[in-house]
Scaffold this motif. Structure first.
Motif, PDB file in Angstrom:
ATOM      1  N   TYR B  26       7.975   4.274  -8.102  1.00  0.00           N
ATOM      2  CA  TYR B  26       7.809   3.787  -9.479  1.00  0.00           C
ATOM      3  C   TYR B  26       9.112   3.133  -9.971  1.00  0.00           C
ATOM      4  O   TYR B  26       9.105   2.023 -10.508  1.00  0.00           O
ATOM      5  CB  TYR B  26       7.418   4.958 -10.395  1.00  0.00           C
ATOM      6  CG  TYR B  26       7.361   4.608 -11.854  1.00  0.00           C
ATOM      7  CD1 TYR B  26       6.257   3.945 -12.379  1.00  0.00           C
ATOM      8  CD2 TYR B  26       8.402   4.929 -12.719  1.00  0.00           C
ATOM      9  CE1 TYR B  26       6.201   3.602 -13.723  1.00  0.00           C
ATOM     10  CE2 TYR B  26       8.361   4.595 -14.051  1.00  0.00           C
ATOM     11  CZ  TYR B  26       7.256   3.933 -14.553  1.00  0.00           C
ATOM     12  OH  TYR B  26       7.211   3.595 -15.890  1.00  0.00           O
ATOM     13  N   CYS B  27      10.219   3.833  -9.729  1.00  0.00           N
ATOM     14  CA  CYS B  27      11.519   3.335 -10.201  1.00  0.00           C
ATOM     15  C   CYS B  27      11.878   2.015  -9.510  1.00  0.00           C
ATOM     16  O   CYS B  27      12.414   1.102 -10.137  1.00  0.00           O
ATOM     17  CB  CYS B  27      12.621   4.361  -9.952  1.00  0.00           C
ATOM     18  SG  CYS B  27      12.431   5.819 -10.973  1.00  0.00           S
ATOM     19  N   ARG B 122       2.117  -4.437 -14.726  1.00  0.00           N
ATOM     20  CA  ARG B 122       2.936  -3.995 -13.588  1.00  0.00           C
ATOM     21  C   ARG B 122       2.948  -2.463 -13.509  1.00  0.00           C
ATOM     22  O   ARG B 122       2.745  -1.885 -12.455  1.00  0.00           O
ATOM     23  CB  ARG B 122       4.372  -4.527 -13.739  1.00  0.00           C
ATOM     24  CG  ARG B 122       5.254  -4.110 -12.569  1.00  0.00           C
ATOM     25  CD  ARG B 122       6.578  -4.812 -12.552  1.00  0.00           C
ATOM     26  NE  ARG B 122       7.405  -4.481 -13.690  1.00  0.00           N
ATOM     27  CZ  ARG B 122       7.886  -5.350 -14.551  1.00  0.00           C
ATOM     28  NH1 ARG B 122       7.613  -6.624 -14.424  1.00  0.00           N
ATOM     29  NH2 ARG B 122       8.655  -4.958 -15.550  1.00  0.00           N
ATOM     30  N   GLU B 123       3.166  -1.838 -14.664  1.00  0.00           N
ATOM     31  CA  GLU B 123       3.243  -0.380 -14.689  1.00  0.00           C
ATOM     32  C   GLU B 123       1.917   0.238 -14.231  1.00  0.00           C
ATOM     33  O   GLU B 123       1.907   1.183 -13.425  1.00  0.00           O
ATOM     34  CB  GLU B 123       3.590   0.094 -16.090  1.00  0.00           C
ATOM     35  CG  GLU B 123       3.953   1.563 -16.121  1.00  0.00           C
ATOM     36  CD  GLU B 123       4.322   2.016 -17.518  1.00  0.00           C
ATOM     37  OE1 GLU B 123       5.390   2.597 -17.677  1.00  0.00           O
ATOM     38  OE2 GLU B 123       3.514   1.791 -18.442  1.00  0.00           O
ATOM     39  N   ALA B 124       0.814  -0.315 -14.725  1.00  0.00           N
ATOM     40  CA  ALA B 124      -0.504   0.219 -14.348  1.00  0.00           C
ATOM     41  C   ALA B 124      -0.712   0.095 -12.832  1.00  0.00           C
ATOM     42  O   ALA B 124      -1.148   1.059 -12.175  1.00  0.00           O
ATOM     43  CB  ALA B 124      -1.603  -0.529 -15.101  1.00  0.00           C
ATOM     44  N   ASN B 136      -7.331   8.086 -15.485  1.00  0.00           N
ATOM     45  CA  ASN B 136      -7.152   8.906 -16.694  1.00  0.00           C
ATOM     46  C   ASN B 136      -5.689   9.270 -16.928  1.00  0.00           C
ATOM     47  O   ASN B 136      -5.209   9.273 -18.056  1.00  0.00           O
ATOM     48  CB  ASN B 136      -7.985  10.188 -16.589  1.00  0.00           C
ATOM     49  CG  ASN B 136      -9.450   9.928 -16.879  1.00  0.00           C
ATOM     50  OD1 ASN B 136      -9.770   9.126 -17.762  1.00  0.00           O
ATOM     51  ND2 ASN B 136     -10.323  10.558 -16.112  1.00  0.00           N
ATOM     52  N   GLU B 137      -5.019   9.597 -15.831  1.00  0.00           N
ATOM     53  CA  GLU B 137      -3.603   9.968 -15.947  1.00  0.00           C
ATOM     54  C   GLU B 137      -2.769   8.775 -16.457  1.00  0.00           C
ATOM     55  O   GLU B 137      -1.878   8.937 -17.288  1.00  0.00           O
ATOM     56  CB  GLU B 137      -3.069  10.430 -14.585  1.00  0.00           C
ATOM     57  CG  GLU B 137      -3.521  11.826 -14.211  1.00  0.00           C
ATOM     58  CD  GLU B 137      -3.198  12.203 -12.763  1.00  0.00           C
ATOM     59  OE1 GLU B 137      -3.105  13.409 -12.488  1.00  0.00           O
ATOM     60  OE2 GLU B 137      -3.051  11.286 -11.917  1.00  0.00           O
ATOM     61  N   ILE B 138      -3.100   7.595 -15.946  1.00  0.00           N
ATOM     62  CA  ILE B 138      -2.378   6.384 -16.383  1.00  0.00           C
ATOM     63  C   ILE B 138      -2.638   6.138 -17.876  1.00  0.00           C
ATOM     64  O   ILE B 138      -1.717   5.806 -18.632  1.00  0.00           O
ATOM     65  CB  ILE B 138      -2.788   5.145 -15.542  1.00  0.00           C
ATOM     66  CG1 ILE B 138      -2.395   5.352 -14.075  1.00  0.00           C
ATOM     67  CG2 ILE B 138      -2.097   3.882 -16.056  1.00  0.00           C
ATOM     68  CD1 ILE B 138      -2.994   4.327 -13.127  1.00  0.00           C
ATOM     69  N   ARG B 152      -6.160  -3.842 -17.377  1.00  0.00           N
ATOM     70  CA  ARG B 152      -4.812  -4.173 -16.908  1.00  0.00           C
ATOM     71  C   ARG B 152      -4.772  -4.240 -15.386  1.00  0.00           C
ATOM     72  O   ARG B 152      -4.143  -5.125 -14.795  1.00  0.00           O
ATOM     73  CB  ARG B 152      -3.805  -3.117 -17.405  1.00  0.00           C
ATOM     74  CG  ARG B 152      -3.384  -3.330 -18.836  1.00  0.00           C
ATOM     75  CD  ARG B 152      -2.558  -2.197 -19.380  1.00  0.00           C
ATOM     76  NE  ARG B 152      -2.377  -2.344 -20.820  1.00  0.00           N
ATOM     77  CZ  ARG B 152      -1.809  -1.456 -21.604  1.00  0.00           C
ATOM     78  NH1 ARG B 152      -1.353  -0.317 -21.105  1.00  0.00           N
ATOM     79  NH2 ARG B 152      -1.676  -1.676 -22.901  1.00  0.00           N
ATOM     80  N   LEU B 153      -5.453  -3.271 -14.757  1.00  0.00           N
ATOM     81  CA  LEU B 153      -5.466  -3.236 -13.287  1.00  0.00           C
ATOM     82  C   LEU B 153      -6.174  -4.466 -12.724  1.00  0.00           C
ATOM     83  O   LEU B 153      -5.690  -5.104 -11.795  1.00  0.00           O
ATOM     84  CB  LEU B 153      -6.147  -1.956 -12.781  1.00  0.00           C
ATOM     85  CG  LEU B 153      -5.307  -0.688 -12.822  1.00  0.00           C
ATOM     86  CD1 LEU B 153      -6.149   0.526 -12.487  1.00  0.00           C
ATOM     87  CD2 LEU B 153      -4.134  -0.773 -11.860  1.00  0.00           C
TER      88      LEU B 153
END
Lengths: 259, 182
Positions: B26-27, B122-124, B136-138, B152-153
């Protein structure tokens, strides 16, 4: 699934299998010494604040050195003292006067019956501007010359002058400066001159001892070393008396020092 | 005292170890250089460790950790906006300078493509594809609805397809940049 989808999936798979940017062992070390980690992640801010401090320091130094060079500085002239009143007041004034110049005030009042407040006057004046000051007591300068109060009823500055001797002066130019001062009644006795031949292409004065004399009596003796400028400023009064106002030196770092 | 500290470290590592690689990915996807990614991981770990006492339910550790990382990314982005002029030129080539093998070059192609998406997209995608989060977590992490995440995805993936569609020219461009640096 299209070829492009396959390619994207392939890239994601490869990214998943790539090694982590920070190994687990490093995370364990980080927890053992959290301060070191904080230091590392804040290093950019540290550099930023360090450069800000250096910049501020430089600006401060520049402004300070500008001030010491005399840029934008007002000339402050301390005039001779007005002495009117009783003995006690005059005694106070004479102490102040001694600190500023070599002359002394005789504590003999002209008229003890007159009860007026005594004061030490400071006036901001420009060079060449006459400053009228009444002086109602007799004065004696360092050589013992007495100026009667009656003679100095109006006592004012006729001329203010300054001379600057630079570090690159040679014996000839030193004589020229000495002659100029001599005409104002100030004698410069320059001794023990040490020349430096190494740092520059030609010799220059690195050290010298200067005795400043007024009317054949020693006013001040100064030892100069690694100087850039040596300045003497003085005032001539209507009575013919000469008083030194300041003796300053600009050192090799261009910092002004009172001598 | 030292025993208590060690005990706390052990507890933290027990929860952290399983998600270490997911956090790293992720980072890495959220930053423009290895150094910045490493800084982000260490800052996240340290902040999480400092606030570890406040974590009531160990089951929520994943949200807790990624929530911190996400906040740090947003903070960093705000700072970058202020220092845009001199950050852009330096960071742009950082991954390129460090890419050595073919796997790293592939990774670089993906990184470059991801950086062209909007930050939410991008984050998704990173959370879903690389860090293995469920939809759901996202939604919970991004504090948005499930349908928004799906959108978004979808849009992010379509954009990725478009960017990577011309992959040969992109790969060529990356190699050309590396050759110029040599």
């Amino acid at each position: 699934m299209s070829e492009q989808d396959n390619h994207i999936e392939d890239l994601f798979k490869k990214a998943k299998n790539s090694p982590p940017v920070m190994p687990l062992s490093e995370v364990k070390d980080l927890l053992k010494n959290p301060k070191a980690g904080r230091y590392k992640s804040s290093r950019r801010w540290m550099y930023f604040s360090l450069s800000a401090v250096v910049l501020l320091g430089f600006v401060g130094w520049y402004l300070y050195s500008g001030e010491s060079r005399g840029e934008g500085e007002e000339l402050v002239v301390t005039t001779p003292t007005v002495v009117e009143g009783n003995k006690e007041n005059q005694a106070n004034v004479s102490e102040t006067e001694n600190a500023k110049s070599s002359s002394k005030t005789v504590t003999e009042p002209m008229n003890e019956n007159v009860q007026k407040p005594a004061a030490t006057k400071s006036t901001i004046a420009q060079v060449g501007k006459e400053v009228l000051v009444k002086e109602k007591s007799d004065t004696i300068n360092s050589s013992g010359k007495v100026t009667k109060a009656s003679e100095a009823a109006t006592f004012y500055i006729v001329e203010e002058s300054e001379i600057m001797i630079p570090w690159f002066a040679n014996e000839e130019s030193l004589k020229m400066y000495q002659n100029k001062l001599q005409t104002s009644g100030i004698t410069l006795q320059i001794k023990d001159i040490v020349y430096n031949n190494k740092d520059m292409g030609r010799p220059y004065i690195s050290e010298m001892k200067v005795d400043i004399m007024i009317d054949d009596s020693l006013y001040k003796s100064v030892q100069l070393k690694d100087f850039k400028e040596f300045r003497i400023s003085w005032a001539t009064y209507n009575t013919g008396e000469v008083r030194i106002k300041s003796v300053k030196m600009l050192d090799k770092n261009y910092m002004s020092r009172k001598l | 005292m030292p025993d208590r500290r060690e005990e706390r470290q052990e507890k933290f590592m027990l929860l952290y170890e399983p998600v270490h690689e997911r956090l790293n990915r992720y980072c890495q996807a959220q930053t423009k250089s290895y150094d910045a990614a490493k800084d982000l991981v260490s800052e996240t770990v340290l902040t999480a460790y400092e606030k570890f006492e406040s974590l009531r339910n160990p089951d929520t550790f994943l949200y807790f950790l990624f929530g911190i990382a996400r906040n740090l990314v947003l903070q960093k982005r705000r700072k970058e906006k202020l220092m845009f002029m001199f950050r852009q030129s330096r960071d742009a080539s950082s991954y390129e300078e460090e890419a050595k093998g073919p796997a790293e070059v592939d990774n670089l192609i993906l990184q470059k493509a991801l950086l062209q998406l909007s930050s939410e997209q991008r984050e998704a995608i990173v959370l879903f594809e690389l860090s293995g989060f469920s939809l759901n977590e996202i939604a919970e992490l991004q504090r948005t609805s499930l349908s928004n995440v799906k959108q978004r995805l979808l849009r992010g993936r379509a954009k990725l397809k478009m960017i990577l569609g011309d992959r040969e020219s992109l790969t060529e461009k990356v190699f050309q940049n590396r050759l110029n640096m040599i």
